[in-house]
Design an enzyme around this catalytic site. Structure first.
Site, PDB file in Angstrom:
ATOM      1  N   GLY A  91      -7.808  -9.850  -6.999  1.00 16.92           N
ATOM      2  CA  GLY A  91      -8.077  -9.046  -6.207  1.00 16.92           C
ATOM      3  C   GLY A  91      -7.792  -9.702  -4.695  1.00 16.92           C
ATOM      4  N   ASN A 147      -1.085 -11.715 -12.188  1.00 16.11           N
ATOM      5  CA  ASN A 147      -1.171 -10.318 -11.933  1.00 16.11           C
ATOM      6  C   ASN A 147      -2.772 -10.700 -13.004  1.00 16.11           C
ATOM      7  OD1 ASN A 147      -1.894  -8.229 -13.645  1.00 16.11           O
ATOM      8  ND2 ASN A 147      -0.249  -7.171 -13.640  1.00 16.11           N
ATOM      9  N   ASP A 170      -9.302  -1.378  -6.509  1.00 21.56           N
ATOM     10  CA  ASP A 170      -8.502  -0.080  -6.380  1.00 21.56           C
ATOM     11  C   ASP A 170      -8.738   0.596  -7.334  1.00 21.56           C
ATOM     12  OD1 ASP A 170      -6.063   2.159  -6.520  1.00 21.56           O
ATOM     13  OD2 ASP A 170      -4.827   0.580  -6.663  1.00 21.56           O
TER      14      ASP A 170
END
Length: 270
Positions: A91, A147, A170
């Site tokens: 990320g 991912n 997140d």
């Protein structure tokens, strides 16, 4: 009625033309501005990792040949044993941590993994620009769209990585969405697989509940042990983990708190 219909279609066509013109102007400005600017790479703050995104990924790390293209000059100047990715920023966002660590570890290959396509493209474009502007720097970093919750073992072999970074992931506040969090017991076993003994996992967030969640799961996993305060002081990555990313700077501007946890991969007793 027919006249009104013609007017409505005309206005709609006009708006469509303006929209296309605006997009064209943005692309033109981006082309004119040599350095990539974030305003041309707008996107949502987060993406659902369980959505059916379209990804291309290698069948196995041994069959993944793309790094030869990502780090061309690095491959030309370093021996084969150095041509393995050792740091992964999961990320990676706009790549702030990659750019900060690159000159500190010039002999280590680093990869950012970002699920949002426009953000990933920004990092790729900025790396290309910085390589031209400050050659031969930043030849050891790259970013890909993928991912990590699904495909991490497709990219990295057992014990390949030395460092894994999870900076301001997140938080997925709602209880029913917490299964989407990037730190979980099952995912930690995958992270332990790709990390070599002595490798480290870095987590930082401005959400205390998420910090407790991540640190608790890491403490409970048999292959990770938390670093002592003395060990943290000696780790040169930590100042950059705390400050280099876009989210870290945003937290500082808002005078928020940051919560850090760093764990080391230990040797399996089996």
């Amino acid at each position: 009625a027919e006249y009104m219909g013609d007017c409505s279609r005309s206005m709609a066509d006009s708006r469509a033309e303006e929209h296309e013109q605006g997009e064209g102007e943005a692309e033109t400005r981006q082309e004119e501005d040599i350095r990539p600017r974030k305003k041309f790479y707008r996107c949502r703050a987060h993406a659902n990792p369980f959505s059916e995104h379209s990804f291309e990924y290698p069948v196995s790390p041994a069959l993944w040949k793309d790094p030869e293209q990502y780090y061309t000059k690095f491959f030309e100047t370093h021996p084969p044993e150095d041509r393995f990715i050792r740091f992964a920023d999961i990320g990676c966002g706009f790549g702030g941590l990659l750019f900060a660590l690159s000159p500190l570890f010039p002999s280590k290959l680093m990869l950012g993994i970002e699920i949002r396509p426009t953000v990933c493209q920004y990092v790729v474009d900025r790396i290309a620009h910085m390589r031209k502007e400050q050659s031969p720097t930043f030849e050891n970093i790259h970013a890909i769209r993928s991912n990590a919750m699904k495909y991490l073992p497709n990219y990295f072999a057992k014990g390949q990585l030395e460092k894994l970074f999870f900076c301001f992931p997140d938080p997925h506040f709602k209880k029913k969405k917490q299964k989407r969090r990037i730190i979980s017991p099952s995912l930690l076993s995958e992270y332990a697989f790709v990390l070599r003994p002595g490798g480290r996992v870095y987590t930082v967030t401005d959400v205390k509940d998420l910090h407790v969640w991540m640190a608790t799961h890491l403490r409970e996993h048999p292959l990770f042990v938390e670093l002592s305060p003395e060990e943290l002081e000696k780790d040169v990555c930590i100042p950059h983990v705390m400050t280099a990313s876009e989210e870290a700077r945003k937290v500082e501007r808002n005078h928020g708190e940051k919560y850090l946890a760093v764990f080391e991969r230990i040797q399996s007793q089996l």
